[in-house]
Design a protein around this motif. Structure first.
Motif: not given
Length: 253
Positions: A195-214
């Protein structure tokens, strides 16, 4: 069960989990596919396959109740809390997407099989996050170069893969209560690392509800606390080893 049968089962389960709504509908579909019979006859293969796929697909079902002996038993949760896996009933839901509800108390149950099941679920969730981050790194271009060409990004993805594969090895080797405890702790830590590394790789999009990572990130945080968080289980293992004065051999090489 031979490798060909397992491969066919995995493909069928993956299709079912990606086309059937999570919850009661998926519970029914898994029952029709013979999940309970598979659990009784091939418990470790059933747990590894079904829960790993639940993590990879982002689906959820009440299969953990079956692993814990059936019914809707109260399950220990991080911080001394108790929860039940039930779509209805009193209590506060821990997550809007998971039917985990808090209850006042519970009784002690054998948890080794449940911890291994959750371990595979967490590993599957970690792999789902790694796939999202890897795809983004390959597709995204920065400064005229694919994001995957930058060493810092590659290191984060590599560290995530190493953590997940290490957790898998621990789960495969787990055959007793202590091994299951350590495997669940390793899987929880690996999923949180992902979760920590992948959110960093995804950058800003990884912090949004639009991207499935969350969704996968939240799933990892919730599942890590069920039947003991990685931090709590690590402390418990350390206290047990100090009390006994020795460390048992968990794997015979």
């Amino acid at each position: 069960m031979d490798s060909a049968e397992l491969e066919l089962l995995t493909a069928t389960l993956r299709k079912t989990m990606t086309t059937t709504p999570s919850g009661p509908a998926l519970d029914t579909a898994l029952t029709e596919l013979g999940w309970r019979e598979l659990l009784a006859e091939y418990p470790e293969s059933a747990i590894r396959t079904v829960f790993g796929l639940l993590g990879e697909t982002g689906a959820h079902a009440s299969s953990l109740n079956d692993v814990m002996g059936g019914g809707t038993p109260a399950l220990p949760y991080a911080g001394g809390a108790w929860v039940v896996w039930s779509p209805t009933g009193p209590g506060t839901a821990l997550d809007p997407e998971l039917p985990l509800r808090t209850v006042p108390s519970g009784r002690s149950l054998p948890v080794s099989a449940g911890r291994r099941a959750l371990g595979w679920w967490l590993v599957g969730t970690g792999h789902a996050m790694l796939t999202l981050a890897r795809t983004h790194a390959l597709d995204r271009v920065q400064f005229g170069r694919p994001l995957a060409s930058f060493q810092a990004v590659r290191h984060r993805l590599a560290e995530t893969l190493v953590a997940l594969e290490g957790a898998e090895a621990t789960l495969i080797a787990a055959t007793d209560p202590l091994g299951s405890l350590l495997a669940k702790a390793a899987a929880g830590e690996a999923a949180l690392t992902a979760a920590r590394h992948c959110q960093q790789v995804l950058g800003g999009i990884g912090f949004t509800a639009e991207h499935p990572l969350h969704r996968h990130l939240r799933r990892a945080l919730v599942l890590d606390g069920l039947l003991g968080s990685a931090r709590e289980l690590t402390r418990e293992a350390g206290a047990r080893l100090r009390a006994e004065g020795s460390a048992p051999r968990l794997v015979h090489l």
